[in-house]
Motif scaffolding. Structure first.
Motif, PDB file in Angstrom:
ATOM      1  N   PHE A   1      21.516  60.404   7.668  1.00 47.87           N
ATOM      2  CA  PHE A   1      21.580  60.881   6.287  1.00 47.87           C
ATOM      3  C   PHE A   1      22.517  60.000   5.451  1.00 47.87           C
ATOM      4  O   PHE A   1      22.146  59.530   4.371  1.00 47.87           O
ATOM      5  N   HIS A   2      23.724  59.789   5.944  1.00 47.76           N
ATOM      6  CA  HIS A   2      24.703  59.039   5.152  1.00 47.76           C
ATOM      7  C   HIS A   2      24.223  57.603   4.885  1.00 47.76           C
ATOM      8  O   HIS A   2      24.389  57.081   3.788  1.00 47.76           O
ATOM      9  N   LEU A   3      23.614  56.976   5.895  1.00 51.39           N
ATOM     10  CA  LEU A   3      23.145  55.594   5.707  1.00 51.39           C
ATOM     11  C   LEU A   3      22.076  55.513   4.624  1.00 51.39           C
ATOM     12  O   LEU A   3      21.934  54.494   3.952  1.00 51.39           O
ATOM     13  N   SER A   4      21.312  56.609   4.450  1.00 50.87           N
ATOM     14  CA  SER A   4      20.284  56.628   3.397  1.00 50.87           C
ATOM     15  C   SER A   4      20.880  56.936   2.026  1.00 50.87           C
ATOM     16  O   SER A   4      20.174  56.866   1.026  1.00 50.87           O
ATOM     17  N   HIS A   5      22.133  57.335   1.974  1.00 50.58           N
ATOM     18  CA  HIS A   5      22.725  57.786   0.711  1.00 50.58           C
ATOM     19  C   HIS A   5      24.038  57.090   0.385  1.00 50.58           C
ATOM     20  O   HIS A   5      24.800  57.572  -0.442  1.00 50.58           O
ATOM     21  N   LEU A   6      24.334  55.971   1.048  1.00 45.23           N
ATOM     22  CA  LEU A   6      25.602  55.298   0.790  1.00 45.23           C
ATOM     23  C   LEU A   6      25.533  54.516  -0.513  1.00 45.23           C
ATOM     24  O   LEU A   6      24.598  53.763  -0.728  1.00 45.23           O
ATOM     25  N   PRO A   7      26.539  54.675  -1.382  1.00 46.55           N
ATOM     26  CA  PRO A   7      26.624  53.789  -2.545  1.00 46.55           C
ATOM     27  C   PRO A   7      26.834  52.350  -2.073  1.00 46.55           C
ATOM     28  O   PRO A   7      27.253  52.115  -0.926  1.00 46.55           O
ATOM     29  N   ALA A   8      26.553  51.397  -2.943  1.00 44.12           N
ATOM     30  CA  ALA A   8      26.749  49.990  -2.578  1.00 44.12           C
ATOM     31  C   ALA A   8      28.203  49.733  -2.169  1.00 44.12           C
ATOM     32  O   ALA A   8      29.115  50.426  -2.607  1.00 44.12           O
ATOM     33  N   SER A   9      28.409  48.740  -1.350  1.00 49.41           N
ATOM     34  CA  SER A   9      29.738  48.347  -0.825  1.00 49.41           C
ATOM     35  C   SER A   9      30.457  49.509  -0.153  1.00 49.41           C
ATOM     36  O   SER A   9      31.675  49.630  -0.266  1.00 49.41           O
ATOM     37  N   SER A  10      29.718  50.382   0.481  1.00 48.97           N
ATOM     38  CA  SER A  10      30.349  51.489   1.193  1.00 48.97           C
ATOM     39  C   SER A  10      30.156  51.278   2.683  1.00 48.97           C
ATOM     40  O   SER A  10      29.390  50.417   3.102  1.00 48.97           O
ATOM     41  N   HIS A  11      30.854  52.066   3.464  1.00 43.63           N
ATOM     42  CA  HIS A  11      30.835  51.828   4.906  1.00 43.63           C
ATOM     43  C   HIS A  11      30.752  53.135   5.679  1.00 43.63           C
ATOM     44  O   HIS A  11      31.383  54.113   5.321  1.00 43.63           O
ATOM     45  N   LEU A  12      29.959  53.105   6.728  1.00 46.25           N
ATOM     46  CA  LEU A  12      29.925  54.218   7.660  1.00 46.25           C
ATOM     47  C   LEU A  12      30.476  53.730   8.987  1.00 46.25           C
ATOM     48  O   LEU A  12      30.054  52.693   9.503  1.00 46.25           O
ATOM     49  N   THR A  13      31.426  54.494   9.526  1.00 44.50           N
ATOM     50  CA  THR A  13      32.007  54.166  10.830  1.00 44.50           C
ATOM     51  C   THR A  13      31.721  55.313  11.786  1.00 44.50           C
ATOM     52  O   THR A  13      31.799  56.475  11.389  1.00 44.50           O
ATOM     53  N   ILE A  14      31.344  54.995  13.006  1.00 46.75           N
ATOM     54  CA  ILE A  14      31.148  56.044  14.014  1.00 46.75           C
ATOM     55  C   ILE A  14      32.103  55.799  15.174  1.00 46.75           C
ATOM     56  O   ILE A  14      32.283  54.656  15.617  1.00 46.75           O
ATOM     57  N   TYR A  15      32.694  56.890  15.628  1.00 39.34           N
ATOM     58  CA  TYR A  15      33.557  56.806  16.803  1.00 39.34           C
ATOM     59  C   TYR A  15      33.043  57.797  17.838  1.00 39.34           C
ATOM     60  O   TYR A  15      32.802  58.964  17.525  1.00 39.34           O
ATOM     61  N   ASP A  16      32.845  57.309  19.048  1.00 34.33           N
ATOM     62  CA  ASP A  16      32.376  58.188  20.123  1.00 34.33           C
ATOM     63  C   ASP A  16      32.979  57.669  21.427  1.00 34.33           C
ATOM     64  O   ASP A  16      33.090  56.463  21.626  1.00 34.33           O
ATOM     65  N   THR A  17      33.387  58.608  22.304  1.00 35.87           N
ATOM     66  CA  THR A  17      34.112  58.185  23.511  1.00 35.87           C
ATOM     67  C   THR A  17      33.192  57.827  24.673  1.00 35.87           C
ATOM     68  O   THR A  17      33.680  57.426  25.732  1.00 35.87           O
ATOM     69  N   ARG A  18      31.867  57.969  24.498  1.00 40.23           N
ATOM     70  CA  ARG A  18      31.009  57.673  25.659  1.00 40.23           C
ATOM     71  C   ARG A  18      31.041  56.169  25.967  1.00 40.23           C
ATOM     72  O   ARG A  18      31.250  55.351  25.073  1.00 40.23           O
ATOM     73  N   PRO A  19      30.794  55.814  27.257  1.00 41.08           N
ATOM     74  CA  PRO A  19      30.747  54.388  27.597  1.00 41.08           C
ATOM     75  C   PRO A  19      29.566  53.738  26.872  1.00 41.08           C
ATOM     76  O   PRO A  19      28.540  54.394  26.656  1.00 41.08           O
ATOM     77  N   ASN A  20      29.691  52.500  26.501  1.00 43.57           N
ATOM     78  CA  ASN A  20      28.615  51.783  25.799  1.00 43.57           C
ATOM     79  C   ASN A  20      28.166  52.516  24.533  1.00 43.57           C
ATOM     80  O   ASN A  20      26.971  52.563  24.220  1.00 43.57           O
ATOM     81  N   ALA A  21      29.118  53.089  23.813  1.00 42.36           N
ATOM     82  CA  ALA A  21      28.796  53.883  22.629  1.00 42.36           C
ATOM     83  C   ALA A  21      27.979  53.058  21.626  1.00 42.36           C
ATOM     84  O   ALA A  21      26.977  53.536  21.091  1.00 42.36           O
ATOM     85  N   GLU A  22      28.385  51.809  21.405  1.00 43.06           N
ATOM     86  CA  GLU A  22      27.712  50.997  20.383  1.00 43.06           C
ATOM     87  C   GLU A  22      26.231  50.837  20.709  1.00 43.06           C
ATOM     88  O   GLU A  22      25.365  51.051  19.850  1.00 43.06           O
TER      89      GLU A  22
END
Lengths: 318, 318
Positions: free
Chosen positions: B25-46
Motif C-alpha cells: 500500500f505505502h509503495l503505491s502511495h508514496l510522495p516523490a523523494s520519499s522512502h519506505l524502510t522495512i525491518y524484520d528479524t528473520r534470516p535473509n529478510a531482504e
C-alpha cells in the motif's frame, strides 16, 4: 425450468411496499403472453397500484409496459387461473390462515403458493388447509425488485417438487433462492443481520463509536468483503492452507474474547433514545433511490463476475 | 494534511502478511523523494521481502518501482529517521512492550507510532515507554493494501494531535480511518463480524443451512447492502419517515425474537468438526487473487460514487 413459462400467470395478493416491489420485479421478467394480476382489499386499489408502481423503477428509466397488469376485485377471480400465487399481506397469523384456506378453494391444483412473511412459518399458515404440500415461505431481502436473495422456507408438509419448482423459477431469473432446511425464528438472513445489529447497538450505547462511525466501519470492511465472499469463505481463506480450522487455531482466543464480552442488549433496555437520536441526526431522511442506484451497480458487477465464472467452469455454478 | 508529505519516511517493523500488505500500500502511495524502510528479524529478510512483495499486486500489473524500498538490518537504523513507524509483529504483549521501549530510544520525537495489532491495546503496549502520547493502534481490515478501513484505537494517553495526524495521513490516501473512542476487546469491526459469525456457526451446527448456503445468503443480501449503507443507515431507511425508531416499532418484536433465540455458541462447544469439514468441502483452497480482484472492482464503484457525492455537496463529505 418450470413447465408453464410460455404462458405464465402470476397473482400477487397485497399491494403494500413488498407486494409492489415484487410486482415491479415480475413485470420486468414476464415471458411473452404472460399475465400479472394483483389483488388488494384497499379502496381504489387499482388507482393506488398504478400510481405507486412507477416508484419501483429507476429514475429516468421507462418502466416496462404494464398493459399486462390486471387488477382483480375478488379473491376467486384473482387466483382461479394462476400458476403462482404470492401473498404479501399483513403479518397476522389469523389473516394468513383465513387467506390460504380461501385460496385453496379456488386455485388450480398445481398452483405454487408463496408467502413473503418475515416471521410466520408456513406450517402455521397452512393449518386450516386440506393440502399443505404447495405452500412455502419465499422471504425476500428488501427491496425484492433489487436484492437477489429469496429465502425458501418450506414447512415439513411442503413437497420436494414444490420446492424444486420454486427454486427453478427464481434461478431462471438470475435470483438466489436458498433452501432453508428448518423453520427457524426469523429464518436466516434476519437472524444474522440482527446478531450484528445487536452488538452494534451495544457499542454505540457504550460510547465506543457513534452510529455514523459504526456504519462507516461496516461499509469499508465487511460490506464489500461479504458481497464477494461470505463470512465462512472469508475466514476459510483467512486461515491459510488450514482453512477455517487454521483461522480458529490462530485467533480463536480473540474470537471467544469478543463473544464472551458481547453486549447482548435487548429491546427496551434503555439504549433506544441515544441510538434513535444519533440515527436521526446522522441521516435524517435517507435517499433510498440513491442507495438503490448504487446497489444496482454493485450487483451488476457481481452478476457479471458470476456469469464469467459459470462460463469458465460450468460445473462450479450452483 | 501532514506537514512532512514532501519527503516522507515510513518504517515498517515486521514483514509478515500484514506488514508486506502495508508495504505494498505505502509503495503505491508514496510522495516523490520519499522512502519506505522495512525491518524484520528473520534470516535473509531482504530476499524474503523482495520475493514476496510482488504477490500483493494484481496479476499482470507492474508493481510500483521498489527502488525506494530499503531493508534495515538493525532497529536503530530502521527507526531513527522515520516520520512514521508502523509495527506488524507477533501478537505478543512482551514482544511489543520491549519493541516500543527500544523504538522510543532511537526514534524522532515527533514520529507517529502505530501498531497493527488485532487485540493488544495501546495502553498495554506502551507500559514501559517514557512518553505514551505517540502510540496508537491502527488496525486494518485484511488485506490492508485493498480494504479501506483502518480502526484508530488510541490509549487514554495518546494525544489528540497524534490521532489527528494519523487520520489526516489515511484520509489523504482515500482510506477510511475511524476513531474508536474506547479500548474495547477486539475493537469494533471484529466484534461485529464475529457476532454474525457466532450466529452463522449456530445455524450450520443446527442443520438450518450449510456453510455454502449461509455464505450465499450473505453475499446476496447484507453484503452488497452494507457495502452501500451500513446496518443503522439501512434500518433507519427501512423504518420509513419514523426512521430507526419506526423500524423497531414495526418489527422490534421479530428482532427481539431472533435475539432471544440466538445460538451463542462458544469455541470448543463441539460444532468445530462439522463446520470446518463443510468449509473444506465447499471451498478447498480459496482463490484469494480472484476475490481481491472482484473486491477492487466493487471498491472502485463505491469510491467513484463517494467522489461524486463529495463534488455535489462538499459539506456532506466526512
Amino acid at each position: 425450468m418450470m413447465e408453464p413459462e410460455k404462458e405464465l400467470r402470476i397473482t400477487l395478493i397485497g399491494a403494500g411496499t413488498i407486494g409492489l416491489s415484487f410486482a415491479a420485479f415480475h413485470l420486468s421478467h414476464l415471458p411473452a403472453s404472460s399475465h400479472l394480476t394483483i389483488y388488494d382489499t384497499r379502496p381504489n386499489a387499482e388507482q393506488y397500484i398504478r400510481d405507486n408502481l412507477q416508484n419501483f423503477y429507476p429514475k429516468n428509466s421507462s418502466p416496462p409496459s404494464i398493459t399486462d397488469l390486471q387488477i382483480a376485485t375478488t379473491l376467486p377471480d384473482a387466483v382461479s387461473n394462476a400458476h403462482i400465487i404470492q401473498e404479501s399481506g399483513p403479518e397476522n397469523l389469523q389473516i394468513k390462515q383465513d387467506l390460504w384456506a380461501e385460496v385453496e378453494k379456488h386455485a388450480k391444483k398445481d398452483a405454487l403458493l408463496w408467502s413473503s412473511t418475515s416471521g410466520i412459518p408456513a406450517s402455521q399458515q397452512a393449518q386450516r388447509m386440506q393440502n399443505k404440500t404447495r405452500l412455502l415461505v419465499v422471504h425476500p431481502y428488501n427491496p425484492p425488485h433489487i436484492m437477489p436473495l429469496l429465502e425458501l422456507v418450506p414447512s415439513p408438509s411442503t413437497s420436494e417438487e414444490v420446492i424444486q419448482r420454486t427454486q427453478d423459477f427464481w434461478r431462471a431469473r438470475n435470483r438466489v433462492p436458498i433452501h432453508i432446511h428448518q423453520e427457524t425464528t426469523g429464518f436466516v438472513a434476519n437472524r444474522l443481520a440482527f446478531a450484528l445489529l445487536r452488538e452494534a447497538i451495544h457499542l454505540v450505547d457504550a460510547g465506543v463509536v457513534s452510529v455514523a462511525e459504526l456504519d462507516g466501519i461496516v461499509e469499508s470492511s465487511m460490506g464489500p468483503r461479504w458481497a464477494v465472499a461470505g463470512p465462512f469463505k472469508s475466514y476459510h481463506a483467512g486461515g491459510g492452507p488450514a482453512g477455517l480450522e487454521g483461522f480458529f487455531k490462530n485467533i480463536g482466543e480473540t474470537v471467544q474474547g469478543c463473544w464472551s464480552d458481547a453486549g447482548n442488549v435487548n429491546v427496551g433496555d434503555g439504549w433506544e433514545g441515544k441510538v434513535f437520536r444519533q440515527a436521526r441526526e446522522a441521516y435524517g431522511t435517507v435517499d433510498v433511490a440513491e442507495r438503490d442506484r448504487i446497489t444496482r451497480r454493485l450487483l451488476d458487477v457481481l452478476e457479471e463476475e458470476k456469469g464469467r465464472k459459470t462460463l469458465a467452469n460450468p460445473s462450479a455454478s450452483q
